[in-house]
Scaffold this motif. Structure first.
Motif, PDB file in Angstrom:
ATOM      1  N   GLY A 104     -17.577  20.518   3.155  1.00  0.00           N
ATOM      2  CA  GLY A 104     -17.784  21.139   4.457  1.00  0.00           C
ATOM      3  C   GLY A 104     -18.989  20.564   5.177  1.00  0.00           C
ATOM      4  N   LEU A 105     -20.063  20.316   4.427  1.00  0.00           N
ATOM      5  CA  LEU A 105     -21.266  19.741   5.022  1.00  0.00           C
ATOM      6  C   LEU A 105     -20.986  18.339   5.562  1.00  0.00           C
ATOM      7  CD1 LEU A 105     -24.308  20.091   5.525  1.00  0.00           C
ATOM      8  CD2 LEU A 105     -24.704  19.120   3.252  1.00  0.00           C
ATOM      9  N   ALA A 106     -20.233  17.539   4.803  1.00  0.00           N
ATOM     10  CA  ALA A 106     -19.897  16.193   5.256  1.00  0.00           C
ATOM     11  C   ALA A 106     -19.016  16.246   6.505  1.00  0.00           C
ATOM     12  CB  ALA A 106     -19.195  15.421   4.142  1.00  0.00           C
ATOM     13  N   PRO A 148     -21.399   9.894  -2.678  1.00  0.00           N
ATOM     14  CA  PRO A 148     -21.529  10.061  -4.130  1.00  0.00           C
ATOM     15  C   PRO A 148     -21.706  11.511  -4.550  1.00  0.00           C
ATOM     16  CG  PRO A 148     -23.546   9.143  -3.209  1.00  0.00           C
ATOM     17  CD  PRO A 148     -22.515   9.112  -2.122  1.00  0.00           C
ATOM     18  N   ILE A 149     -22.307  12.329  -3.679  1.00  0.00           N
ATOM     19  CA  ILE A 149     -22.537  13.731  -4.034  1.00  0.00           C
ATOM     20  C   ILE A 149     -21.205  14.485  -4.095  1.00  0.00           C
ATOM     21  CG2 ILE A 149     -23.644  15.873  -3.295  1.00  0.00           C
ATOM     22  CD1 ILE A 149     -25.900  14.176  -2.125  1.00  0.00           C
ATOM     23  N   VAL A 150     -20.304  14.196  -3.160  1.00  0.00           N
ATOM     24  CA  VAL A 150     -18.976  14.824  -3.195  1.00  0.00           C
ATOM     25  C   VAL A 150     -18.262  14.469  -4.495  1.00  0.00           C
ATOM     26  CG1 VAL A 150     -16.673  14.805  -2.156  1.00  0.00           C
ATOM     27  CG2 VAL A 150     -18.695  14.999  -0.694  1.00  0.00           C
ATOM     28  N   LEU A 204     -11.027  14.178   4.831  1.00  0.00           N
ATOM     29  CA  LEU A 204     -11.928  14.886   3.922  1.00  0.00           C
ATOM     30  C   LEU A 204     -11.558  16.362   3.834  1.00  0.00           C
ATOM     31  CD1 LEU A 204     -14.430  14.306   2.174  1.00  0.00           C
ATOM     32  CD2 LEU A 204     -15.825  15.117   4.071  1.00  0.00           C
ATOM     33  N   TYR A 205     -11.269  16.975   4.974  1.00  0.00           N
ATOM     34  CA  TYR A 205     -10.960  18.404   5.010  1.00  0.00           C
ATOM     35  C   TYR A 205      -9.582  18.694   4.411  1.00  0.00           C
ATOM     36  CZ  TYR A 205     -10.051  23.074   6.834  1.00  0.00           C
ATOM     37  OH  TYR A 205      -9.727  24.400   6.961  1.00  0.00           O
TER      38      TYR A 205
END
Length: 403
Positions: free
Chosen positions: A289-291, A333-335, A395-396
């Protein structure tokens, strides 16, 4: 006895320094090499630019192999080899006498950049943290901002004062002197289990933090999770790197050369602020969601500049876009880390990073070709906004369908 400072934070500090040098001598340093080599030898910009493209493609091609190597042997062997390769490439660029000699130099630089950039740093940090997984990776990669802010001016200074050959020899030697003992000494452990600890420094018997991923990869959903994220960041970074490469040219139309330079510097400054803010919040929010929010911010900025081109919209849009740059470049990378876990991260993200870097490396050419076809930048920015929208949708929807 438990150390006051968890060793994982030493790993983060070491990776921060590695990022300063790798982005300063690698991605951002390429603009310095372009200017210095063309000035010193009188070669055409296209000749040198094609060698720089080789550097980006070699870097992209090496990501998957790097991920497998770190998963099997740990980060120290790969990062030591990458440091030697990058420093050798930097030094050799200053010694070339024929245009063709640039290609092996930039191949060496590309191998080093592949090893010492996002995949290598993220895979080094990932095994050490669970509760602070996002913050640790963000702080490590924040060295990239300082590589641009401090490294590029320093590189320009030594080349100007010492000349191309001696200046790049000094730059490569300094990087080797700092990085080789740092990597050999600090990265001697593969993870907290080597110290009898769990992630985040918890006692081993507690098992550490249990994690809080909003989507855990399973055999049923892992393919969709991985490729939806890979496509999203590849498309968004295609537009982003294209915008960054052409930002000066876009801004010069409204602000002149001096004003364009100031705006680009200001955009870099808010990028650093964006990364600082990201480090503060990233472990407390759903990262997909942040991305998506960051991509929507960039989408809005591109639409505003493209639809209403003016000095005011350019300045405001550039600053909004810049604030989100740090989010988009850091969150991929965090996702993957959040959704696939620490053990699978290096190999999985190595595959994703190969695709992301191959497509994003085309960004400058993508925007340049569109400009030739469409005749001006505003319609190009609208196309870039459409590409960013596709990335956000991937992404979503990838996570929604995987549920």
């Amino acid at each position: 006895m438990k150390s006051k400072i968890f060793y994982g934070w030493r790993i983060v500090a070491a990776c921060f320094v590695i990022a300063c040098f790798s982005w300063g001598l690698g991605l951002f340093g390429s603009s310095v090499y372009l200017h210095a080599v063309t000035t010193a030898h009188g070669w055409s910009i296209s000749q040198v630019s094609s060698a720089i493209t080789t550097f980006l493609l070699i870097s992209a091609a090496g990501q998957s192999a790097l991920g497998r190597s770190i998963a099997r042997f740990g980060p120290r062997p790969a990062l030591l080899a990458g440091t030697v390769s990058m420093c050798s490439g930097v030094v050799s660029i200053g010694q070339v006498t024929q245009p063709w000699q640039l290609y092996p130099c930039f191949v060496l630089l590309g191998i080093g950049w592949a090893t010492l950039s996002t995949t290598g740093i993220s895979a080094t940090v990932a095994p050490w943290f669970e509760r602070h997984q996002g913050r640790s990776i963000t702080l490590a990669i924040m060295g990239a901002s300082f590589g641009a802010i401090l490294g590029v001016p320093a590189l320009l200074y030594v080349v100007d004062r010492l000349g191309l050959g001696s200046g790049l020899l000094a730059a490569g030697a300094i990087a080797a002197i700092v990085l080789l003992p740092l990597i050999a000494g600090v990265l001697r452990y593969r993870g907290p289990e080597d110290l009898g600890l769990a992630r985040d420094g918890e006692a081993a018997e507690t098992g550490g933090a249990s994690g809080f991923a909003e989507h855990i990869a399973t055999p049923e959903n892992r393919r969709r999770l991985l490729w939806s994220a890979t496509l999203a960041f590849a498309l968004t970074l295609l537009a982003q790197i294209g915008f960054i490469a052409h930002h000066v040219a876009i801004a010069e139309l409204f602000l002149g050369k001096f004003g364009a330079g100031l705006l680009v510097s200001a955009t870099g400054g808010v990028t650093l602020l964006g990364r600082l803010y990201l480090a503060k919040i990233v472990d407390a929010v759903p990262v997909r969601g942040l991305a998506c929010e960051a991509m929507l911010a960039q989408l809005g900025a591109l639409l505003a500049i493209g639809l209403f081109p003016s000095t005011t919209t350019l300045i405001i849009g550039s600053l909004i876009y810049g604030f989100a740059i740090g989010h988009v470049t850091t969150l991929s990378p965090i996702v993957v880390r959040r959704e696939f876990g620490a053990k699978a991260f290096a190999e999985v993200y190595g595959t994703a990073a190969t695709c992301i870097q191959f497509l994003s490396a085309c960004g400058p050419a993508f925007v340049g070709c569109l400009h030739e076809q469409l005749g001006s930048y505003p319609p190009v920015l609208l196309v870039s906004a459409g590409v960013t929208a596709l990335g956000c949708a991937s992404l979503y929807l990838g996570a929604e369908i995987a549920d």
